[in-house]
Scaffold this motif. Structure first.
Motif, PDB file in Angstrom:
ATOM      1  N   LEU A  77       0.834  -1.208   0.000  1.00 51.24           N
ATOM      2  CA  LEU A  77       0.000   0.000   0.000  1.00 51.24           C
ATOM      3  C   LEU A  77       0.869   1.258   0.000  1.00 51.24           C
ATOM      4  N   ALA A  78       1.892   1.283   0.829  1.00 51.11           N
ATOM      5  CA  ALA A  78       2.773   2.462   0.890  1.00 51.11           C
ATOM      6  C   ALA A  78       3.467   2.701  -0.455  1.00 51.11           C
ATOM      7  N   MET A  79       3.932   1.628  -1.077  1.00 52.64           N
ATOM      8  CA  MET A  79       4.604   1.791  -2.370  1.00 52.64           C
ATOM      9  C   MET A  79       3.637   2.269  -3.450  1.00 52.64           C
ATOM     10  N   LEU A  80       2.400   1.801  -3.408  1.00 50.45           N
ATOM     11  CA  LEU A  80       1.426   2.229  -4.414  1.00 50.45           C
ATOM     12  C   LEU A  80       1.057   3.697  -4.240  1.00 50.45           C
ATOM     13  N   VAL A  81       1.068   4.189  -2.998  1.00 56.18           N
ATOM     14  CA  VAL A  81       0.901   5.636  -2.780  1.00 56.18           C
ATOM     15  C   VAL A  81       2.064   6.365  -3.440  1.00 56.18           C
ATOM     16  N   ALA A  82       3.275   5.912  -3.167  1.00 54.60           N
ATOM     17  CA  ALA A  82       4.479   6.575  -3.703  1.00 54.60           C
ATOM     18  C   ALA A  82       4.497   6.576  -5.227  1.00 54.60           C
ATOM     19  N   ASP A 108      -7.991   1.358  10.304  1.00 58.14           N
ATOM     20  CA  ASP A 108      -7.152   2.358  10.977  1.00 58.14           C
ATOM     21  C   ASP A 108      -5.694   2.244  10.546  1.00 58.14           C
ATOM     22  N   GLU A 109      -5.218   1.018  10.382  1.00 61.30           N
ATOM     23  CA  GLU A 109      -3.836   0.835   9.917  1.00 61.30           C
ATOM     24  C   GLU A 109      -3.682   1.344   8.484  1.00 61.30           C
ATOM     25  N   ILE A 110      -4.669   1.088   7.636  1.00 60.65           N
ATOM     26  CA  ILE A 110      -4.610   1.603   6.261  1.00 60.65           C
ATOM     27  C   ILE A 110      -4.532   3.124   6.280  1.00 60.65           C
ATOM     28  N   GLN A 111      -5.341   3.742   7.118  1.00 59.31           N
ATOM     29  CA  GLN A 111      -5.316   5.202   7.231  1.00 59.31           C
ATOM     30  C   GLN A 111      -3.922   5.693   7.623  1.00 59.31           C
ATOM     31  N   GLU A 112      -3.314   5.063   8.600  1.00 59.82           N
ATOM     32  CA  GLU A 112      -1.970   5.476   9.050  1.00 59.82           C
ATOM     33  C   GLU A 112      -0.905   5.239   7.980  1.00 59.82           C
ATOM     34  N   ILE A 113      -1.033   4.131   7.258  1.00 60.78           N
ATOM     35  CA  ILE A 113      -0.091   3.854   6.165  1.00 60.78           C
ATOM     36  C   ILE A 113      -0.175   4.957   5.114  1.00 60.78           C
ATOM     37  N   LEU A 114      -1.406   5.338   4.755  1.00 58.45           N
ATOM     38  CA  LEU A 114      -1.590   6.378   3.732  1.00 58.45           C
ATOM     39  C   LEU A 114      -1.040   7.722   4.203  1.00 58.45           C
ATOM     40  N   ILE A 115      -1.264   8.057   5.457  1.00 57.85           N
ATOM     41  CA  ILE A 115      -0.722   9.316   5.997  1.00 57.85           C
ATOM     42  C   ILE A 115       0.802   9.281   5.967  1.00 57.85           C
ATOM     43  N   HIS A 116       1.368   8.202   6.453  1.00 60.47           N
ATOM     44  CA  HIS A 116       2.832   8.084   6.495  1.00 60.47           C
ATOM     45  C   HIS A 116       3.432   8.148   5.089  1.00 60.47           C
ATOM     46  N   ALA A 117       2.846   7.396   4.166  1.00 66.92           N
ATOM     47  CA  ALA A 117       3.358   7.382   2.791  1.00 66.92           C
ATOM     48  C   ALA A 117       3.184   8.741   2.131  1.00 66.92           C
ATOM     49  N   MET A 118       2.100   9.433   2.441  1.00 63.15           N
ATOM     50  CA  MET A 118       1.842  10.751   1.856  1.00 63.15           C
ATOM     51  C   MET A 118       2.928  11.750   2.248  1.00 63.15           C
ATOM     52  N   VAL A 119       3.364  11.685   3.492  1.00 59.94           N
ATOM     53  CA  VAL A 119       4.402  12.616   3.959  1.00 59.94           C
ATOM     54  C   VAL A 119       5.677  12.457   3.141  1.00 59.94           C
ATOM     55  N   TYR A 120       6.022  11.235   2.815  1.00 64.11           N
ATOM     56  CA  TYR A 120       7.251  10.967   2.082  1.00 64.11           C
ATOM     57  C   TYR A 120       7.071  11.004   0.560  1.00 64.11           C
ATOM     58  N   SER A 121       5.844  10.841   0.085  1.00 69.62           N
ATOM     59  CA  SER A 121       5.594  10.758  -1.357  1.00 69.62           C
ATOM     60  C   SER A 121       4.988  12.010  -1.959  1.00 69.62           C
ATOM     61  N   GLY A 122       4.358  12.823  -1.131  1.00 74.94           N
ATOM     62  CA  GLY A 122       3.733  14.049  -1.624  1.00 74.94           C
ATOM     63  C   GLY A 122       2.237  14.066  -1.365  1.00 74.94           C
ATOM     64  N   ILE A 123       1.753  15.245  -1.021  1.00 75.58           N
ATOM     65  CA  ILE A 123       0.343  15.428  -0.689  1.00 75.58           C
ATOM     66  C   ILE A 123      -0.577  15.010  -1.836  1.00 75.58           C
ATOM     67  N   PRO A 124      -0.339  15.428  -3.093  1.00 73.04           N
ATOM     68  CA  PRO A 124      -1.268  15.023  -4.156  1.00 73.04           C
ATOM     69  C   PRO A 124      -1.394  13.501  -4.289  1.00 73.04           C
ATOM     70  N   ARG A 125      -0.310  12.797  -4.125  1.00 76.27           N
ATOM     71  CA  ARG A 125      -0.365  11.330  -4.199  1.00 76.27           C
ATOM     72  C   ARG A 125      -1.145  10.766  -3.016  1.00 76.27           C
ATOM     73  N   GLY A 126      -0.968  11.370  -1.861  1.00 77.17           N
ATOM     74  CA  GLY A 126      -1.711  10.942  -0.684  1.00 77.17           C
ATOM     75  C   GLY A 126      -3.200  11.193  -0.824  1.00 77.17           C
ATOM     76  N   VAL A 127      -3.567  12.349  -1.369  1.00 79.89           N
ATOM     77  CA  VAL A 127      -4.970  12.674  -1.578  1.00 79.89           C
ATOM     78  C   VAL A 127      -5.604  11.653  -2.520  1.00 79.89           C
ATOM     79  N   GLU A 128      -4.916  11.364  -3.600  1.00 84.30           N
ATOM     80  CA  GLU A 128      -5.411  10.385  -4.564  1.00 84.30           C
ATOM     81  C   GLU A 128      -5.560   9.008  -3.913  1.00 84.30           C
ATOM     82  N   ALA A 129      -4.599   8.635  -3.082  1.00 86.02           N
ATOM     83  CA  ALA A 129      -4.642   7.348  -2.397  1.00 86.02           C
ATOM     84  C   ALA A 129      -5.814   7.283  -1.419  1.00 86.02           C
ATOM     85  N   PHE A 130      -6.016   8.343  -0.660  1.00 88.95           N
ATOM     86  CA  PHE A 130      -7.135   8.371   0.282  1.00 88.95           C
ATOM     87  C   PHE A 130      -8.465   8.241  -0.443  1.00 88.95           C
ATOM     88  N   ARG A 131      -8.605   8.937  -1.548  1.00 89.20           N
ATOM     89  CA  ARG A 131      -9.859   8.857  -2.309  1.00 89.20           C
ATOM     90  C   ARG A 131     -10.110   7.439  -2.817  1.00 89.20           C
TER      91      ARG A 131
END
Length: 126
Positions: A64-69, A91-114
């Protein structure tokens, strides 16, 4: 003779996406797509996801983290379903997406959350 690596890959795919999700991909594969399905089933799931040093849950979390990145929302949606089957919580998925977003970029995180939210809603988990 049945290929044991392919069979192991199918076992993992069935555990993550159910019989229909796993075998549906295989049965629907025409001549053009078949080599892709064979490689994914053998190499990705049969040789990699079956390695014993990481659990399927941890492998799902990493995936999941790599797919966000990589900004791959469709694949992320597919793997959210597999992650839930592998014991990853919402809840773990939510935390993974937040963590990955910080390192990968907000737009990628937003897309992943959606993508994840739509999948969780489809699964009745949101």
């Amino acid at each position: 003779m049945k290929d044991p690596v392919f069979a192991g890959g199918m076992k993992v795919r069935r555990a993550m996406w159910g019989r229909d999700g796993a075998e549906g991909q295989i049965n629907a594969a025409g001549d053009f797509i078949w080599p892709l399905q064979e490689i994914v089933t053998k190499y990705c799931f049969g040789e990699t996801w079956t390695r014993p040093k990481l659990s399927r849950k941890i492998r799902s979390m990493i995936t999941l983290a790599m797919l966000v990145a990589m900004a791959r929302p469709h694949e992320l949606s597919v793997h959210v379903r597999g992650a839930i089957a592998n014991g990853v919580t919402k809840d773990e998925i939510q935390e993974i997406l937040i963590h990955a977003m910080v390192y990968s970029g907000i737009p990628r995180g937003v897309e992943a959350f959606r993508a994840a939210e739509a999948t969780l809603k489809d699964m009745g988990l949101e």
